[in-house]
Design a protein around this motif. Structure first.
Motif, PDB file in Angstrom:
ATOM      1  N   ASP A   1       0.847  -1.198   0.000  1.00  0.00           N
ATOM      2  CA  ASP A   1       0.000   0.000   0.000  1.00  0.00           C
ATOM      3  C   ASP A   1       0.882   1.248   0.000  1.00  0.00           C
ATOM      4  O   ASP A   1       1.345   1.682   1.064  1.00  0.00           O
ATOM      5  CB  ASP A   1      -0.904  -0.003   1.240  1.00  0.00           C
ATOM      6  CG  ASP A   1      -1.778   1.236   1.291  1.00  0.00           C
ATOM      7  OD1 ASP A   1      -1.766   2.027   0.312  1.00  0.00           O
ATOM      8  OD2 ASP A   1      -2.478   1.426   2.303  1.00  0.00           O
TER       9      ASP A   1
ATOM     10  N   ASN B   1       0.431   4.477   2.318  1.00  0.00           N
ATOM     11  CA  ASN B   1       0.795   4.407   3.741  1.00  0.00           C
ATOM     12  C   ASN B   1       2.290   4.741   3.802  1.00  0.00           C
ATOM     13  O   ASN B   1       3.094   4.093   3.119  1.00  0.00           O
ATOM     14  CB  ASN B   1       0.516   2.985   4.240  1.00  0.00           C
ATOM     15  CG  ASN B   1       0.859   2.801   5.695  1.00  0.00           C
ATOM     16  OD1 ASN B   1       1.980   3.083   6.109  1.00  0.00           O
ATOM     17  ND2 ASN B   1      -0.083   2.308   6.478  1.00  0.00           N
TER      18      ASN B   1
ATOM     19  N   THR C   1       4.955   4.343   5.837  1.00  0.00           N
ATOM     20  CA  THR C   1       6.022   3.363   6.084  1.00  0.00           C
ATOM     21  C   THR C   1       6.007   2.260   5.028  1.00  0.00           C
ATOM     22  O   THR C   1       7.055   1.714   4.691  1.00  0.00           O
ATOM     23  CB  THR C   1       5.931   2.746   7.495  1.00  0.00           C
ATOM     24  OG1 THR C   1       4.609   2.293   7.716  1.00  0.00           O
ATOM     25  CG2 THR C   1       6.329   3.734   8.571  1.00  0.00           C
ATOM     26  N   LYS C   2       4.826   1.945   4.496  1.00  0.00           N
ATOM     27  CA  LYS C   2       4.785   0.882   3.483  1.00  0.00           C
ATOM     28  C   LYS C   2       5.426   1.324   2.179  1.00  0.00           C
ATOM     29  O   LYS C   2       6.116   0.542   1.530  1.00  0.00           O
ATOM     30  CB  LYS C   2       3.356   0.400   3.297  1.00  0.00           C
ATOM     31  CG  LYS C   2       2.942  -0.325   4.574  1.00  0.00           C
ATOM     32  CD  LYS C   2       1.622  -0.976   4.516  1.00  0.00           C
ATOM     33  CE  LYS C   2       1.455  -1.799   5.785  1.00  0.00           C
ATOM     34  NZ  LYS C   2       0.049  -1.944   6.144  1.00  0.00           N
TER      35      LYS C   2
ATOM     36  N   ASP D   1      -4.655  10.883  10.764  1.00  0.00           N
ATOM     37  CA  ASP D   1      -4.054   9.639  10.342  1.00  0.00           C
ATOM     38  C   ASP D   1      -2.640   9.953   9.854  1.00  0.00           C
ATOM     39  O   ASP D   1      -2.422  10.138   8.665  1.00  0.00           O
ATOM     40  CB  ASP D   1      -4.932   9.117   9.188  1.00  0.00           C
ATOM     41  CG  ASP D   1      -4.906   7.622   9.102  1.00  0.00           C
ATOM     42  OD1 ASP D   1      -4.020   7.014   9.716  1.00  0.00           O
ATOM     43  OD2 ASP D   1      -5.777   7.070   8.414  1.00  0.00           O
TER      44      ASP D   1
ATOM     45  N   LEU E   1       0.170   8.498   9.227  1.00  0.00           N
ATOM     46  CA  LEU E   1       0.913   7.720   8.226  1.00  0.00           C
ATOM     47  C   LEU E   1       0.225   7.717   6.863  1.00  0.00           C
ATOM     48  O   LEU E   1       0.759   7.201   5.888  1.00  0.00           O
ATOM     49  CB  LEU E   1       1.103   6.274   8.699  1.00  0.00           C
ATOM     50  CG  LEU E   1       2.043   6.076   9.903  1.00  0.00           C
ATOM     51  CD1 LEU E   1       2.121   4.599  10.253  1.00  0.00           C
ATOM     52  CD2 LEU E   1       3.437   6.622   9.609  1.00  0.00           C
ATOM     53  N   CYS E   2      -0.964   8.294   6.799  1.00  0.00           N
ATOM     54  CA  CYS E   2      -1.704   8.324   5.536  1.00  0.00           C
ATOM     55  C   CYS E   2      -1.003   9.258   4.544  1.00  0.00           C
ATOM     56  O   CYS E   2      -0.605  10.370   4.887  1.00  0.00           O
ATOM     57  CB  CYS E   2      -3.125   8.800   5.816  1.00  0.00           C
ATOM     58  SG  CYS E   2      -4.156   8.979   4.365  1.00  0.00           S
TER      59      CYS E   2
HETATM   60  C1  LIG Z   1      -0.012   2.128   7.893  1.00  0.00           C
HETATM   61  O1  LIG Z   1       0.594   0.907   8.196  1.00  0.00           O
HETATM   62  C2  LIG Z   1       0.855   0.741   9.578  1.00  0.00           C
HETATM   63  C3  LIG Z   1       1.662  -0.544   9.735  1.00  0.00           C
HETATM   64  O2  LIG Z   1       0.951  -1.638   9.204  1.00  0.00           O
HETATM   65  C4  LIG Z   1      -0.453   0.722  10.339  1.00  0.00           C
HETATM   66  O3  LIG Z   1      -0.208   0.593  11.717  1.00  0.00           O
HETATM   67  C5  LIG Z   1      -1.184   2.030  10.066  1.00  0.00           C
HETATM   68  O4  LIG Z   1      -2.457   1.992  10.660  1.00  0.00           O
HETATM   69  C6  LIG Z   1      -1.358   2.231   8.574  1.00  0.00           C
HETATM   70  N1  LIG Z   1      -1.945   3.542   8.372  1.00  0.00           N
HETATM   71  C7  LIG Z   1      -2.656   3.861   7.298  1.00  0.00           C
HETATM   72  C8  LIG Z   1      -3.152   5.239   7.225  1.00  0.00           C
HETATM   73  O5  LIG Z   1      -2.881   3.060   6.389  1.00  0.00           O
END
Ligand SMILES: *[C@@H]1O[C@H](CO)[C@@H](O)[C@H](O)[C@H]1NC(C)=O
Ligand SMILES: *[C@@H]1O[C@H](CO)[C@@H](O)[C@H](O)[C@H]1NC(C)=O
Length: 305
Positions: free
Chosen positions: A53, A56, A58-59, A118, A120-121
């Motif tokens: 994804d 996201n 970190t992904k 959010d 990391l979004c």
């Molecule tokens: C992004 O990935 C992390 C690790 O899997 C997760 O904890 C987080 O909720 C995710 N956030 C979004 C916005 O997708």
């Protein structure tokens, strides 16, 4: 870009000379590098494909982390600890975009990327996030295609954003068909990388050719996003695209230390409509000078075409 004014060289010299402050290489790693996936098995598998994804933080960073890991062996001959890997510039820029709020939703319609929502979004409405999409997915998928990632071309797929899905490509075959020439340029970089006699300067040339080709292919598709930002930020975005062409022409060495130092000159937050370059009080003198120089560079570039 007919000629390079000599002060551009001076400016790049400044970037290189500014003091590092950090002595440990791991202090220079991009934000949340350690928390990001570092191998394919960290991702979900469905129907024999790894699903990533890229919306996201970190992904998406994980794609870079795997790329840096898998290419490390080709840079060992230049320096230990992968420091001379010239692919470092990409994840460092992406980390800077995140840290400075540039991956968040600029329209404010969603809380995607906001600290309170959010964090990391990665917002599909962010101009920075969209261009970085291609500067992460294309080098990553071309590396898979080149066979240096240890998986086959049909074993990985990226997940679509919540809207504008038609503007992106998601796997080796669809990215190859949408961005044929650019994927070939990334492949050429990886081919040369695997040549035992590869030298550093030529590696940089191949890298910058693929990088600028990626921007040329995609920049126009996201011009609509520029309108979501303040005038100073929009101007910075347009200047930035021109600046990258100059960095490419100069073959700026995007190693870990050089990229890290370079970033000290970049704006530490999204520019506001009240920001007047070069008098932004919460920016360093160096950051103000860089913004000012980018304005001049763009004007000059238009003048000399
Ligand atoms: C992004 O990935 C992390 C690790 O899997 C997760 O904890 C987080 O909720 C995710 N956030 C979004 C916005 O997708
Ligand atoms: C690559 O990743 C593996 C597994 O995560 C790790 O053991 C190794 O040290 C990494 N190599 C480099 C050069 O980062």
């Amino acid at each position: 870009m007919a000629f390079l004014p000599s002060w551009v060289y001076v400016l790049v010299g400044c970037f290189s000379a500014s003091s590092v402050g950090a002595s440990d290489l791991s202090d220079m790693e991009p934000t949340l590098w350690k928390e990001s996936p570092g191998q394919f098995s960290d991702y979900r598998v469905e129907n024999g494909k790894y699903l990533i994804d890229p919306w996201n933080y970190t992904k998406r960073m994980g794609m870079y982390k795997i790329l840096l890991n898998q290419t490390a062996r080709y840079f060992e001959k230049f320096a230990p600890e992968n420091e001379q890997n010239i692919l470092w510039g990409l994840p460092l820029q992406y980390g800077w975009q995140y840290r400075t709020g540039r991956l968040a939703d600029p329209t404010g319609r969603t809380d995607c990327g906001s600290a309170s929502g959010d964090p990391l979004c990665v917002s599909v409405d962010s101009w920075w996030a969209d261009l970085n999409y291609f500067l992460s997915s294309l080098p990553f998928l071309a590396a898979v295609d080149s066979g240096i990632m240890g998986i086959s071309s049909d074993q990985v797929m990226l997940l679509p954003p919540p809207k504008d899905q038609m503007r992106f490509c998601y796997d080796v075959s669809s990215c190859r068909s949408s961005f044929h020439e650019t994927m070939n340029k990334w492949n050429a970089f990886y081919q040369y990388l695997q040549t035992p006699s590869s030298n550093f300067d030529d590696l940089l040339k191949y890298l910058w050719i693929a990088h600028t080709s990626t921007l040329e292919d995609t920049f126009k598709s996201f011009e609509d996003r520029c309108g979501y930002y303040s005038k100073p930020e929009e101007r910075f975005e347009r200047n930035w695209v021109v600046a990258v062409e100059y960095l490419a022409a100069l073959s700026f060495p995007t190693t870990l230390i050089r990229s890290y130092k370079f970033q000290k000159g970049l704006p530490p937050r999204v520019l506001l409509k009240t920001d007047v370059v070069p008098f932004i009080s919460d920016f360093t003198a160096f950051q103000n000078i860089v913004l000012f120089a980018l304005n001049v560079l763009n004007k000059l570039d238009k003048l000399i075409g």
